[in-house]
Write a protein that holds these residues in place. Structure first.
Motif, mmCIF file in Angstrom:
data_model
loop_
_atom_site.group_PDB
_atom_site.id
_atom_site.type_symbol
_atom_site.label_atom_id
_atom_site.label_comp_id
_atom_site.label_asym_id
_atom_site.label_seq_id
_atom_site.Cartn_x
_atom_site.Cartn_y
_atom_site.Cartn_z
ATOM 1 N N THR A 25 0.836 -1.201 0.000
ATOM 2 C CA THR A 25 0.000 0.000 0.000
ATOM 3 C C THR A 25 0.869 1.248 0.000
ATOM 4 O O THR A 25 1.742 1.417 0.850
ATOM 5 C CB THR A 25 -0.917 0.010 1.243
ATOM 6 O OG1 THR A 25 -1.827 -1.092 1.144
ATOM 7 C CG2 THR A 25 -1.687 1.308 1.342
ATOM 8 N N VAL A 27 1.415 5.332 -2.450
ATOM 9 C CA VAL A 27 1.230 6.092 -3.685
ATOM 10 C C VAL A 27 2.376 5.711 -4.611
ATOM 11 O O VAL A 27 3.545 5.770 -4.214
ATOM 12 C CB VAL A 27 1.217 7.610 -3.433
ATOM 13 C CG1 VAL A 27 1.068 8.355 -4.762
ATOM 14 C CG2 VAL A 27 0.093 7.977 -2.481
ATOM 15 N N GLN A 34 -2.785 6.029 -6.234
ATOM 16 C CA GLN A 34 -2.871 5.335 -4.950
ATOM 17 C C GLN A 34 -3.159 3.848 -5.153
ATOM 18 O O GLN A 34 -4.077 3.484 -5.907
ATOM 19 C CB GLN A 34 -3.985 5.955 -4.097
ATOM 20 C CG GLN A 34 -4.235 5.241 -2.778
ATOM 21 C CD GLN A 34 -3.116 5.447 -1.780
ATOM 22 O OE1 GLN A 34 -2.642 6.566 -1.575
ATOM 23 N NE2 GLN A 34 -2.678 4.364 -1.144
ATOM 24 N N THR A 90 -4.034 0.605 -2.708
ATOM 25 C CA THR A 90 -4.381 0.172 -1.354
ATOM 26 C C THR A 90 -4.683 -1.313 -1.377
ATOM 27 O O THR A 90 -5.545 -1.765 -2.145
ATOM 28 C CB THR A 90 -5.585 0.940 -0.819
ATOM 29 O OG1 THR A 90 -5.316 2.344 -0.832
ATOM 30 C CG2 THR A 90 -5.913 0.514 0.608
#
Length: 119
Positions: free
Chosen positions: A90, A92, A114, A116
């Motif tokens: 996880t 950026v 991003q 996640t």
């Protein structure tokens, strides 16, 4: 004007896959070394993978055998295929172009996408 535009991020469950794309413009893409970096909350930016103009690749130890970087010079695009994703992936993710302008090394960055990994 140099422009790097990332896409493909999102929310994925552990063990899942994502493919990031970065479309470049404003420079000679085929001559640049292209890289993916990532930055997790509270941590510094780290190199994930890089691919040279002759398609030599380098990977961080943490992603070897799970991630694959590739490039399509006809489309001015670099990809990052991410498999077997883990929560620690996880972050950026940023696209980077490293090239020579005359005798000066120039680095350019995208705005990031991003990723996640969570159940």
């Amino acid at each position: 004007q140099v422009l790097l535009v990332e896409s493909g991020g999102g929310l994925v469950q552990p063990g899942g896959s994502l493919r990031l794309s970065c479309v470049a413009s404003g420079f000679t893409f085929s001559g640049a070394t292209m890289s993916w970096y990532r930055q997790a909350p509270g941590k510094g930016r780290e190199l994930v993978a890089a691919i040279t103009s002759v398609a030599d690749t380098t990977y961080a130890d943490s992603v070897k055998a799970r991630f694959t970087i590739s490039r399509d010079n006809a489309r001015n695009t670099v990809y990052l295929q991410m498999n077997s994703l883990k929560p620690e992936d996880t972050a950026v993710y940023y696209c980077n172009a490293n090239r020579w302008v005359g005798i000066q090394a120039v680095r350019s960055w995208g705005r990031g996408t991003q990723v996640t990994v969570s159940s």
